[in-house]
Design a protein around this motif. Structure first.
Motif, PDB file in Angstrom:
ATOM      1  N   GLN A  66       4.226 104.305  91.104  1.00 47.25           N
ATOM      2  CA  GLN A  66       4.709 103.444  90.025  1.00 47.25           C
ATOM      3  C   GLN A  66       3.808 103.505  88.783  1.00 47.25           C
ATOM      4  O   GLN A  66       4.326 103.614  87.661  1.00 47.25           O
ATOM      5  CB  GLN A  66       4.884 102.016  90.528  1.00 47.25           C
TER       6      GLN A  66
ATOM      7  N   ILE B 277       4.713 106.665  86.971  1.00 49.98           N
ATOM      8  CA  ILE B 277       5.953 106.572  86.194  1.00 49.98           C
ATOM      9  C   ILE B 277       5.656 105.960  84.833  1.00 49.98           C
ATOM     10  O   ILE B 277       6.171 106.411  83.797  1.00 49.98           O
ATOM     11  CB  ILE B 277       7.015 105.748  86.946  1.00 49.98           C
TER      12      ILE B 277
ATOM     13  N   LYS C  11       6.249 107.947  81.242  1.00 48.13           N
ATOM     14  CA  LYS C  11       7.021 107.471  80.093  1.00 48.13           C
ATOM     15  C   LYS C  11       6.219 107.598  78.798  1.00 48.13           C
ATOM     16  O   LYS C  11       6.756 108.002  77.758  1.00 48.13           O
ATOM     17  CB  LYS C  11       7.460 106.017  80.300  1.00 48.13           C
TER      18      LYS C  11
ATOM     19  N   SER D   6      12.663 104.245  82.676  1.00 50.34           N
ATOM     20  CA  SER D   6      12.196 102.924  83.105  1.00 50.34           C
ATOM     21  C   SER D   6      10.682 102.882  83.234  1.00 50.34           C
ATOM     22  O   SER D   6      10.028 103.904  83.426  1.00 50.34           O
ATOM     23  CB  SER D   6      12.831 102.549  84.447  1.00 50.34           C
ATOM     24  N   ASP D   7      10.143 101.651  83.166  1.00 56.20           N
ATOM     25  CA  ASP D   7       8.704 101.443  83.306  1.00 56.20           C
ATOM     26  C   ASP D   7       8.449 100.359  84.357  1.00 56.20           C
ATOM     27  O   ASP D   7       8.674  99.177  84.096  1.00 56.20           O
ATOM     28  CB  ASP D   7       8.097 101.027  81.967  1.00 56.20           C
ATOM     29  N   PRO D   8       7.961 100.730  85.539  1.00 53.04           N
ATOM     30  CA  PRO D   8       7.692  99.740  86.584  1.00 53.04           C
ATOM     31  C   PRO D   8       6.659  98.689  86.169  1.00 53.04           C
ATOM     32  O   PRO D   8       6.732  97.545  86.609  1.00 53.04           O
ATOM     33  CB  PRO D   8       7.158 100.577  87.752  1.00 53.04           C
TER      34      PRO D   8
ATOM     35  N   SER E 192      10.377  96.815  85.844  1.00 52.47           N
ATOM     36  CA  SER E 192      11.585  97.488  86.314  1.00 52.47           C
ATOM     37  C   SER E 192      11.408  98.042  87.730  1.00 52.47           C
ATOM     38  O   SER E 192      10.323  98.502  88.093  1.00 52.47           O
ATOM     39  CB  SER E 192      11.939  98.643  85.372  1.00 52.47           C
TER      40      SER E 192
ATOM     41  N   ALA F 239      12.908 100.661  88.473  1.00 50.57           N
ATOM     42  CA  ALA F 239      12.939 102.102  88.167  1.00 50.57           C
ATOM     43  C   ALA F 239      13.726 102.885  89.210  1.00 50.57           C
ATOM     44  O   ALA F 239      13.282 103.927  89.698  1.00 50.57           O
ATOM     45  CB  ALA F 239      11.520 102.652  88.022  1.00 50.57           C
TER      46      ALA F 239
END
Length: 254
Positions: free
Chosen positions: A132, A135, A139, A156-158, A162, A164
């Motif tokens: 996560q 991710i 981004k 998406s951005d955890p 999110s 994601a």
């Protein structure tokens, strides 16, 4: 059911759904169209990006994306000229439009030229038990190029809360080698143990009915809760249970 009974039940469902029959109705079929790693990972990333809504429409529109890239995604990404991007203007999938598509092509070229490719970005920022944070870093790297603010919503951005779902699904495709012909296992530098379940309305509702998820929203906190439970059942391959949860929800109406 106690945890051992639940594990036994879900293990049976994994076997039932984690097989080649799953591919024909799922966007995972898109990266399966290619033999070159870079083609598969680019086509897969784009297919996962638009993976919300009607599954048939997702697959059809992902195939259109491939066609618009001349059925050679990596070559198109690396060698396109500005006028080639004009052919993408007609593309639309829900709120993802041709301008977003063109930005994604430019961002992917930036990643392959400057960051060691898609696998390289995630591998650089991986943690042993979670992707996560990777991710979140992905981004940032993805949008280092000039872009419209509106396009950012498609990655998406955890760390912004999110779950994601789509990018976690993509990572499952790329990292997990299931020996059953569904997930491709193209990325060897990341362990399946670090993967997170692609949490959506189907898997979330089934998980709540089974008692392995209590949080009502499908967000990053819910994903962390579900991940912890799935790791109790299989710490080395926790997201295999995505097949069980998704299958129970979509195909069995559990």
């Amino acid at each position: 059911m106690d945890i051992l009974e639940l594990k036994s039940f879900l293990d049976e469902k994994v076997i039932q759904y984690n097989n080649p029959n799953f591919i024909e109705s799922d966007p995972v079929q898109i990266p399966h169209l290619f033999t070159l790693k870079e083609d598969a990972e680019i086509a897969g990333f784009l297919a996962a990006t638009i993976a919300w809504g009607n599954r048939k429409m997702i697959i059809n529109n992902a195939k259109k994306m491939v066609t618009l890239m001349g059925s050679s995604p990596y070559d198109f990404v690396m060698n396109h000229r500005e006028h080639h991007l004009e052919t993408l203007e007609t593309f639309v999938h829900r709120t993802f439009n041709g301008g977003d598509f063109a930005t994604f092509i430019k961002a992917l070229k930036h990643i392959y030229l400057n960051h060691g490719g898609l696998e390289g970005v995630f591998a650089t920022h991986k943690q042993n038990d979670s992707l996560q944070p990777a991710i979140n870093q992905f981004k940032k790297v993805f949008f280092e190029i000039e872009h419209q603010d509106r396009t950012q919503k498609h990655v998406s951005d955890p760390l912004a809360g999110s779950a994601a779902k789509r990018i976690n699904m993509y990572l499952r495709w790329m990292v997990r080698n299931d020996n059953a012909g569904v997930d491709l296992g193209l990325w060897k530098t990341i362990s399946p143990a670090a993967l997170s379940c692609p949490l959506d309305v189907h898997s979330g509702n089934v998980a709540r009915k089974l008692g392995i998820l209590t949080r009502k929203q499908n967000d990053a906190k819910a994903l962390a809760e579900l991940d912890a439970q799935l790791r109790l059942m299989d710490a080395t391959d926790p997201v295999k249970y995505d097949f069980a949860l998704f299958g129970l929800g979509v195909f069995e109406g559990f």
